[in-house]
Write a protein that holds these residues in place. Structure first.
Motif, PDB file in Angstrom:
ATOM      1  N   ARG A  23     -13.962   4.209  12.359  1.00  0.00           N
ATOM      2  CA  ARG A  23     -12.799   4.659  13.125  1.00  0.00           C
ATOM      3  C   ARG A  23     -13.230   5.525  14.311  1.00  0.00           C
ATOM      4  NH1 ARG A  23      -7.856   4.586  10.094  1.00  0.00           N
ATOM      5  NH2 ARG A  23      -8.147   3.837   7.954  1.00  0.00           N
ATOM      6  N   ALA A  24     -14.327   6.246  14.124  1.00  0.00           N
ATOM      7  CA  ALA A  24     -14.780   7.177  15.154  1.00  0.00           C
ATOM      8  C   ALA A  24     -15.214   6.467  16.434  1.00  0.00           C
ATOM      9  CB  ALA A  24     -15.930   8.032  14.619  1.00  0.00           C
ATOM     10  N   ILE A  25     -15.554   5.186  16.361  1.00  0.00           N
ATOM     11  CA  ILE A  25     -15.996   4.459  17.557  1.00  0.00           C
ATOM     12  C   ILE A  25     -15.028   3.322  17.907  1.00  0.00           C
ATOM     13  CG2 ILE A  25     -18.419   5.015  17.193  1.00  0.00           C
ATOM     14  CD1 ILE A  25     -18.789   2.162  16.138  1.00  0.00           C
ATOM     15  N   GLY A  26     -13.790   3.442  17.400  1.00  0.00           N
ATOM     16  CA  GLY A  26     -12.774   2.460  17.769  1.00  0.00           C
ATOM     17  C   GLY A  26     -12.758   1.212  16.926  1.00  0.00           C
ATOM     18  N   HIS A  27     -13.531   1.181  15.830  1.00  0.00           N
ATOM     19  CA  HIS A  27     -13.484   0.033  14.923  1.00  0.00           C
ATOM     20  C   HIS A  27     -12.712   0.461  13.675  1.00  0.00           C
ATOM     21  CE1 HIS A  27     -17.220  -2.133  16.787  1.00  0.00           C
ATOM     22  NE2 HIS A  27     -16.368  -1.694  17.683  1.00  0.00           N
ATOM     23  N   GLY A  28     -13.332   0.354  12.521  1.00  0.00           N
ATOM     24  CA  GLY A  28     -12.699   0.816  11.295  1.00  0.00           C
ATOM     25  C   GLY A  28     -11.886  -0.251  10.603  1.00  0.00           C
ATOM     26  N   PRO A  29     -11.418   0.039   9.386  1.00  0.00           N
ATOM     27  CA  PRO A  29     -10.693  -0.959   8.604  1.00  0.00           C
ATOM     28  C   PRO A  29      -9.320  -1.266   9.188  1.00  0.00           C
ATOM     29  CG  PRO A  29     -10.640   1.172   7.505  1.00  0.00           C
ATOM     30  CD  PRO A  29     -11.562   1.326   8.676  1.00  0.00           C
ATOM     31  N   ASP A  30      -8.983  -2.538   9.185  1.00  0.00           N
ATOM     32  CA  ASP A  30      -7.651  -2.988   9.604  1.00  0.00           C
ATOM     33  C   ASP A  30      -7.207  -4.038   8.593  1.00  0.00           C
ATOM     34  OD1 ASP A  30      -5.341  -3.887  10.783  1.00  0.00           O
ATOM     35  OD2 ASP A  30      -6.180  -4.022  12.803  1.00  0.00           O
ATOM     36  N   LEU A  31      -6.751  -3.550   7.462  1.00  0.00           N
ATOM     37  CA  LEU A  31      -6.361  -4.456   6.385  1.00  0.00           C
ATOM     38  C   LEU A  31      -5.144  -5.286   6.765  1.00  0.00           C
ATOM     39  CD1 LEU A  31      -7.081  -5.395   3.568  1.00  0.00           C
ATOM     40  CD2 LEU A  31      -5.699  -3.516   2.630  1.00  0.00           C
ATOM     41  N   GLU A  32      -4.282  -4.720   7.565  1.00  0.00           N
ATOM     42  CA  GLU A  32      -3.106  -5.462   8.009  1.00  0.00           C
ATOM     43  C   GLU A  32      -3.524  -6.719   8.775  1.00  0.00           C
ATOM     44  OE1 GLU A  32       1.022  -4.826  10.607  1.00  0.00           O
ATOM     45  OE2 GLU A  32      -0.447  -3.201  10.421  1.00  0.00           O
ATOM     46  N   ALA A  33      -4.498  -6.586   9.658  1.00  0.00           N
ATOM     47  CA  ALA A  33      -4.990  -7.735  10.419  1.00  0.00           C
ATOM     48  C   ALA A  33      -5.669  -8.739   9.502  1.00  0.00           C
ATOM     49  CB  ALA A  33      -5.960  -7.272  11.504  1.00  0.00           C
ATOM     50  N   ALA A  34      -6.422  -8.240   8.533  1.00  0.00           N
ATOM     51  CA  ALA A  34      -7.134  -9.135   7.623  1.00  0.00           C
ATOM     52  C   ALA A  34      -6.187  -9.962   6.775  1.00  0.00           C
ATOM     53  CB  ALA A  34      -8.062  -8.326   6.718  1.00  0.00           C
ATOM     54  N   LEU A  35      -5.001  -9.409   6.485  1.00  0.00           N
ATOM     55  CA  LEU A  35      -4.066 -10.098   5.583  1.00  0.00           C
ATOM     56  C   LEU A  35      -2.915 -10.774   6.316  1.00  0.00           C
ATOM     57  CD1 LEU A  35      -3.845  -7.474   2.682  1.00  0.00           C
ATOM     58  CD2 LEU A  35      -5.522  -9.297   3.068  1.00  0.00           C
ATOM     59  N   ALA A  36      -2.933 -10.762   7.630  1.00  0.00           N
ATOM     60  CA  ALA A  36      -1.832 -11.333   8.401  1.00  0.00           C
ATOM     61  C   ALA A  36      -1.596 -12.797   8.032  1.00  0.00           C
ATOM     62  CB  ALA A  36      -2.129 -11.215   9.895  1.00  0.00           C
ATOM     63  N   GLY A  37      -0.352 -13.128   7.727  1.00  0.00           N
ATOM     64  CA  GLY A  37       0.017 -14.513   7.412  1.00  0.00           C
ATOM     65  C   GLY A  37      -0.379 -14.977   6.020  1.00  0.00           C
ATOM     66  N   ARG A  38      -0.796 -14.085   5.158  1.00  0.00           N
ATOM     67  CA  ARG A  38      -1.270 -14.480   3.825  1.00  0.00           C
ATOM     68  C   ARG A  38      -0.114 -14.824   2.899  1.00  0.00           C
ATOM     69  NH1 ARG A  38      -2.654 -12.750  -1.313  1.00  0.00           N
ATOM     70  NH2 ARG A  38      -1.433 -10.838  -1.107  1.00  0.00           N
ATOM     71  N   ASP A  39      -0.334 -15.844   2.063  1.00  0.00           N
ATOM     72  CA  ASP A  39       0.616 -16.202   1.014  1.00  0.00           C
ATOM     73  C   ASP A  39       0.422 -15.203  -0.131  1.00  0.00           C
ATOM     74  OD1 ASP A  39       2.103 -17.239  -1.047  1.00  0.00           O
ATOM     75  OD2 ASP A  39       1.312 -19.280  -0.886  1.00  0.00           O
ATOM     76  N   GLU A  40       1.388 -14.353  -0.371  1.00  0.00           N
ATOM     77  CA  GLU A  40       1.254 -13.286  -1.343  1.00  0.00           C
ATOM     78  C   GLU A  40       1.212 -13.781  -2.788  1.00  0.00           C
ATOM     79  OE1 GLU A  40       4.173 -10.300  -0.660  1.00  0.00           O
ATOM     80  OE2 GLU A  40       3.444  -9.828   1.377  1.00  0.00           O
ATOM     81  N   ARG A  41       1.456 -15.069  -2.989  1.00  0.00           N
ATOM     82  CA  ARG A  41       1.346 -15.611  -4.348  1.00  0.00           C
ATOM     83  C   ARG A  41      -0.106 -15.868  -4.734  1.00  0.00           C
ATOM     84  NH1 ARG A  41       5.247 -20.616  -3.466  1.00  0.00           N
ATOM     85  NH2 ARG A  41       3.917 -20.599  -1.581  1.00  0.00           N
ATOM     86  N   ARG A  42      -0.997 -15.859  -3.752  1.00  0.00           N
ATOM     87  CA  ARG A  42      -2.403 -16.112  -4.012  1.00  0.00           C
ATOM     88  C   ARG A  42      -3.117 -14.832  -4.433  1.00  0.00           C
ATOM     89  NH1 ARG A  42      -4.985 -20.392  -1.740  1.00  0.00           N
ATOM     90  NH2 ARG A  42      -6.703 -19.095  -0.957  1.00  0.00           N
ATOM     91  N   GLU A  43      -4.143 -15.000  -5.281  1.00  0.00           N
ATOM     92  CA  GLU A  43      -4.927 -13.836  -5.686  1.00  0.00           C
ATOM     93  C   GLU A  43      -5.762 -13.357  -4.507  1.00  0.00           C
ATOM     94  OE1 GLU A  43      -5.243 -10.953  -7.145  1.00  0.00           O
ATOM     95  OE2 GLU A  43      -4.846 -12.045  -9.014  1.00  0.00           O
ATOM     96  N   LEU A  44      -6.023 -12.044  -4.488  1.00  0.00           N
ATOM     97  CA  LEU A  44      -6.704 -11.436  -3.353  1.00  0.00           C
ATOM     98  C   LEU A  44      -7.790 -10.481  -3.841  1.00  0.00           C
ATOM     99  CD1 LEU A  44      -7.002 -10.732  -0.333  1.00  0.00           C
ATOM    100  CD2 LEU A  44      -5.102  -9.117  -0.617  1.00  0.00           C
ATOM    101  N   VAL A  45      -9.024 -10.734  -3.398  1.00  0.00           N
ATOM    102  CA  VAL A  45     -10.160  -9.853  -3.665  1.00  0.00           C
ATOM    103  C   VAL A  45     -10.582  -9.240  -2.343  1.00  0.00           C
ATOM    104  CG1 VAL A  45     -12.553  -9.703  -4.479  1.00  0.00           C
ATOM    105  CG2 VAL A  45     -10.918 -11.201  -5.655  1.00  0.00           C
ATOM    106  N   LEU A  46     -10.763  -7.917  -2.327  1.00  0.00           N
ATOM    107  CA  LEU A  46     -11.094  -7.194  -1.097  1.00  0.00           C
ATOM    108  C   LEU A  46     -12.471  -6.564  -1.210  1.00  0.00           C
ATOM    109  CD1 LEU A  46     -10.304  -5.881   1.666  1.00  0.00           C
ATOM    110  CD2 LEU A  46      -9.358  -3.968   0.318  1.00  0.00           C
ATOM    111  N   LEU A  47     -13.278  -6.729  -0.162  1.00  0.00           N
ATOM    112  CA  LEU A  47     -14.562  -6.053  -0.046  1.00  0.00           C
ATOM    113  C   LEU A  47     -14.381  -4.889   0.926  1.00  0.00           C
ATOM    114  CD1 LEU A  47     -16.971  -9.130   0.359  1.00  0.00           C
ATOM    115  CD2 LEU A  47     -16.027  -8.126  -1.744  1.00  0.00           C
TER     116      LEU A  47
END
Length: 398
Positions: free
Chosen positions: A290-314
């Motif tokens: 985050r300090a250099i303008g990157h960082g986690p963006d889980l919203e972007a990673a999950l955009a358009g996902r079918d919530e019925r599917r199982e999800l594993v996060l690294l």
């Protein structure tokens, strides 16, 4: 401007480490009133050990042509850092015992004011601290030299398709290839991971402590990792400490890992499996970025996902689970904490992270935190072990 925070950090660190050395000298040499010349000898030995820490780091960084020779010097320096930590911990416990006994006896008990008894007590505690430290340090060093263990565990996921029941993930994290972890360790990790025949390999950050130019040959064996559904990586905080430019350093490693056949998930999601027999695998950048303008963006990673599917996060840091639980993640794999590495550091880790090690439940999300496959700094582990986690996914509610 970037130099000022670094100088302040180095000054603070050296002050704290210097204070630890002085504390050790005071308890082992001054308070025990050893006959001359031992207090003086002890003082200069500890001053030399204190100065060896920054000196060895400076030589390793600025004498690249002599790095192999300096690397041999780093081993005893890193070991001493671990020994010092354990020694200070043991001496601190001894001081607590001293205070407790003084409180129980009081001034009238003769145990506090009597100089002879006070000296005897100081010598007993000093000698006992030295012996306990030697035993614990030897044990901690042996634990690391024995190599990582294989930790096997089953994780039930309610949305996992029955066809994927038994799907296996080899989880590696916090290897910290660098001055003391070399190519032989990479070869061992690859061999032992491939023996597990995993369906997928997940590496959750802090893989390296150095630039691509420094470590290319050391990490080259990782190209041999084999998994039917691929090898995936997410950045840890140490990937952003590489070189003088954090962005260029992490980008160079992402490119190099790609050349080795390892795909980096940067706030991205992929489908693992085919059709209905599949699940989503997502990965986010490390929190530190985050300090250099990157960082986690889980919203972007999950955009358009079918919530019925199982999800594993690294995700490198366990605290990502606070958001993961709100976004329907079934399982999060993390590292970062090293399980504390050297007891009782794990209690300090709890000040930054909600969980430290093992499989925990946070809301509807399960979180597995590995204590790490390698180590950072001292090649020592006390109260923890390094591991390769072999995770078997099971279909059905937990």
């Amino acid at each position: 401007m970037r130099m000022l925070p670094a100088l302040l950090f180095i000054t603070l660190a050296m002050t704290l480490v210097g204070g630890a050395h002085h504390y050790a000298w005071a308890r082992l040499f001054r308070d025990t009133a050893l006959a001359p010349p031992w207090p003086t000898v002890g003082r200069w030995v500890l001053v030399s050990l204190w100065l060896s820490i920054p000196l060895s780091f400076i030589l390793y960084r600025f004498l690249p042509g002599g790095r192999e020779a300096i690397r041999l010097l780093l081993w005893p320096v890193y070991i001493w850092m671990g020994v010092l930590f354990i020694l200070v911990m043991v001496l601190g416990i001894g001081d607590l015992v001293r205070v407790a006994i003084a409180g129980l006896l009081g001034a009238d008990g003769g145990g506090v004011e009597n100089p002879e008894r006070r000296l005897l007590f100081a010598r007993v505690l000093g000698g006992a601290a030295a012996m306990v430290t030697a035993v614990l340090s030897t044990r901690a060093l042996h634990t690391v030299l024995a190599g990582p263990t294989v930790r096997r565990l089953d994780v039930r996921l309610g949305r996992l398709p029955p066809a994927l029941d038994g799907f296996t993930i080899a989880h590696l994290t916090d290897v910290h290839f660098g001055p003391t972890l070399r190519r032989e360790f990479a070869e061992e990790i690859v061999r032992r991971t491939n023996e597990l025949e995993p369906d997928l390999v997940a590496i959750t950050g802090d893989l390296v402590d150095g630039t691509v130019a420094e470590l290319r040959e050391i990490v080259a064996p990782l190209a041999g990792l084999r998994a039917r559904h691929g090898v995936y990586f997410v950045t840890g905080n140490h990937e952003y400490y590489v070189g003088r430019d954090s962005t260029a350093g992490v980008e160079s490693w992402i490119s190099e890992l790609g050349r080795l056949g390892i795909r980096t998930l940067r706030n991205q999601r992929v489908s693992i499996g085919q059709g209905e027999g599949s699940f989503d695998l997502a990965g986010v950048d490390d929190w530190t970025a985050r300090a250099i303008g990157h960082g986690p963006d889980l919203e972007a990673a999950l955009a358009g996902r079918d919530e019925r599917r199982e999800l594993v996060l690294l995700a490198h840091q366990p605290r990502q689970v606070l958001e993961a639980a709100q976004r329907g993640v079934g399982l999060q794999l993390s590292g970062h904490t090293h399980g504390g590495q050297i007891w009782p550091w794990g209690y300090m880790v709890r000040l930054q992270q909600p969980y430290v090690v093992g499989l925990v439940q946070h809301g509807a999300t399960q979180l597995y935190i590995s204590p790490g496959t390698g180590y950072w700094g001292p090649p020592m582990r006390l109260g923890t072990t390094s591991e390769i986690a072999h995770i078997t996914l099971r279909a059905g509610a937990a």
